[in-house]
Design a protein around this motif. Sequence first.
Motif, mmCIF file in Angstrom:
data_model
loop_
_atom_site.group_PDB
_atom_site.id
_atom_site.type_symbol
_atom_site.label_atom_id
_atom_site.label_comp_id
_atom_site.label_asym_id
_atom_site.label_seq_id
_atom_site.Cartn_x
_atom_site.Cartn_y
_atom_site.Cartn_z
ATOM 1 N N ARG A 186 1.058 -1.423 -0.388
ATOM 2 C CA ARG A 186 0.105 -0.476 0.134
ATOM 3 C C ARG A 186 1.018 1.161 0.146
ATOM 4 O O ARG A 186 1.829 1.697 1.076
ATOM 5 C CB ARG A 186 -0.959 0.548 1.076
ATOM 6 C CG ARG A 186 -2.096 -1.340 0.977
ATOM 7 C CD ARG A 186 -3.547 -1.001 2.351
ATOM 8 N NE ARG A 186 -2.438 -0.855 3.672
ATOM 9 C CZ ARG A 186 -2.543 -2.350 4.279
ATOM 10 N NH1 ARG A 186 -2.891 -3.286 3.243
ATOM 11 N NH2 ARG A 186 -1.984 -2.670 5.248
ATOM 12 N N MET A 234 -3.391 4.099 -2.357
ATOM 13 C CA MET A 234 -4.208 4.718 -1.026
ATOM 14 C C MET A 234 -4.348 5.825 -2.052
ATOM 15 O O MET A 234 -5.611 6.236 -0.553
ATOM 16 C CB MET A 234 -3.364 4.287 0.191
ATOM 17 C CG MET A 234 -2.979 2.823 0.179
ATOM 18 S SD MET A 234 -2.823 3.012 1.989
ATOM 19 C CE MET A 234 -4.173 2.464 3.261
ATOM 20 N N PHE A 238 -4.703 11.634 7.978
ATOM 21 C CA PHE A 238 -5.341 10.117 6.799
ATOM 22 C C PHE A 238 -4.371 9.484 7.646
ATOM 23 O O PHE A 238 -5.065 8.161 7.774
ATOM 24 C CB PHE A 238 -4.118 10.077 5.838
ATOM 25 C CG PHE A 238 -4.220 9.134 5.001
ATOM 26 C CD1 PHE A 238 -5.450 8.774 3.626
ATOM 27 C CD2 PHE A 238 -3.936 7.962 4.685
ATOM 28 C CE1 PHE A 238 -5.680 8.071 2.931
ATOM 29 C CE2 PHE A 238 -3.787 7.389 4.510
ATOM 30 C CZ PHE A 238 -4.617 7.026 3.138
ATOM 31 N N THR A 286 -6.607 6.541 10.109
ATOM 32 C CA THR A 286 -7.417 5.931 9.524
ATOM 33 C C THR A 286 -7.120 4.647 8.858
ATOM 34 O O THR A 286 -7.548 3.900 8.484
ATOM 35 C CB THR A 286 -8.510 6.496 9.087
ATOM 36 O OG1 THR A 286 -7.650 7.973 8.120
ATOM 37 C CG2 THR A 286 -9.108 6.935 10.726
ATOM 38 N N HIS A 287 -5.406 4.856 8.370
ATOM 39 C CA HIS A 287 -5.124 4.219 7.532
ATOM 40 C C HIS A 287 -4.056 3.554 7.481
ATOM 41 O O HIS A 287 -2.695 4.486 8.730
ATOM 42 C CB HIS A 287 -5.067 5.164 5.638
ATOM 43 C CG HIS A 287 -6.777 5.087 5.943
ATOM 44 N ND1 HIS A 287 -7.122 6.487 5.964
ATOM 45 C CD2 HIS A 287 -7.236 4.959 4.640
ATOM 46 C CE1 HIS A 287 -8.030 6.439 5.190
ATOM 47 N NE2 HIS A 287 -8.380 5.128 4.596
ATOM 48 N N GLN A 288 -3.664 2.753 7.123
ATOM 49 C CA GLN A 288 -1.785 1.674 7.203
ATOM 50 C C GLN A 288 -1.101 1.707 6.341
ATOM 51 O O GLN A 288 -1.139 0.488 5.875
ATOM 52 C CB GLN A 288 -2.071 1.122 7.908
ATOM 53 C CG GLN A 288 -2.313 0.623 9.452
ATOM 54 C CD GLN A 288 -0.839 1.798 10.338
ATOM 55 O OE1 GLN A 288 0.371 0.892 9.652
ATOM 56 N NE2 GLN A 288 -1.092 2.923 11.221
#
Lengths: 205, 205
Positions: free
Chosen positions: A4, A31, A43, A46-48
């Motif tokens: 990602r 992403m 960001f 909440t996202h990895q």
Amino acid sequence: MTTRIFIVDDHYMIIEGIRSLLQHGKGLEWMGHAMNATSCMAFLQTHQPHIILLDINLPDVSGIELCKEIKAKYPKIGIIGLSSYNQQSYINKIMDNGASGYVLKNATKEELLDAIETVMDGQKYLSEEAALIVKKNVGSKIPIITRREKEVLSLISEGLTNNQIATKLFISITTVDTHRKNLLAKFEAKNTATLIRMATHLEFI
Amino acid sequence: MTTRIFIVDDHYMIIEGIRSLLQHGKGLEWMGHAMNATSCMAFLQTHQPHIILLDINLPDVSGIELCKEIKAKYPKIGIIGLSSYNQQSYINKIMDNGASGYVLKNATKEELLDAIETVMDGQKYLSEEAALIVKKNVGSKIPIITRREKEVLSLISEGLTNNQIATKLFISITTVDTHRKNLLAKFEAKNTATLIRMATHLEFI
DNA sequence: TGTACAATCCCCTAAAAACAGGATTTTATT
DNA sequence: AATAAAATCCTGTTTTTAGGGGATTGTACA
């Protein structure tokens, strides 16, 4: 496994370019992007992503600072510095602040993919040109100056005389003179002109 | 009619980005790219784009110079300057050398298309931010210095004293002193430190 | 053929910076 | 508590810049 990827850059054209370059890469997931440090940190709550491509020149906080922050909160994320400049000082600074790679904006698709792969592998990556610069400049020292010296340097560049600096900092003129001498010695500069030129080019001012 | 577009930039990522942004634009034909001034001039011998998107920072000749050359040989081609920096000095310089527009690299797709359309229309275009900068800086002068002054300025920045400069240029020390005085006056600098700082930031050195 | 401007040269004075050698006191760091 | 590094201060001398006032020559341009 898909890697990602997230990118932080304030130039639409670069974001588009990288997306276009990476879109058809196998095992990559795009992403999205952030255009400044604040929205990047938002960001990440909440996202990895696995990899962040991080521009060094951002509008709010410098990429160097952001890199440090990200690494402190999310040490697992691999960060690859992005910049137009292959300046030793940039490369050193971001690598010192936890980045795992450095790629120039004129890198080819292959270099970029190579960098991502290498960093995912847990290794460090320097783009060809960046590596060359570092190699060439081994030994060409970037001076290490103290807080006070930096302060004095900055006031010198603003046109203050030793006398004015002394007044401003509530210290003796001879102290200012000593700091000045040390600055000249550390930058190996003959006089103020070279000092300011070098300090500017090395991003001290 | 299709508008033929050519781009000169030394960053793959930017080239890709612009291509990606323009690919689906109506009535646009992507002619390709050059990554330096030489191959740009070579391309123009056999092809006729309507618009050239021209990066200001090129590896061989500066974009400003290239702009001048292109305009001299092919006055019909519309040139839009591209840069990361919204610095007055850049904008002025390229516009003075025949460019019809200036767009920042963080411009949106819409801005870019708008710029192309406007220039095709025979008008001049400045990107929003660039226009703002120009407006803000009206009156904040960029000094105009002579050849000799520039020469002296450059030698000052290299750390030479008036005496050494005089020897090097085969002129009297008093002449060097006069040039120096004029430089200080033109840059409105109090001393060498500010002079060098300003000259560096305004890209004189 | 004026006029403006660049480039050259000069004198004088005062201020500032550079160079050479010190020394003492804080502040971190181990 | 010892050590190192940073920050502070000192007395000198010499060199360089900065600031003030000029003047002359050549060139370019309108």
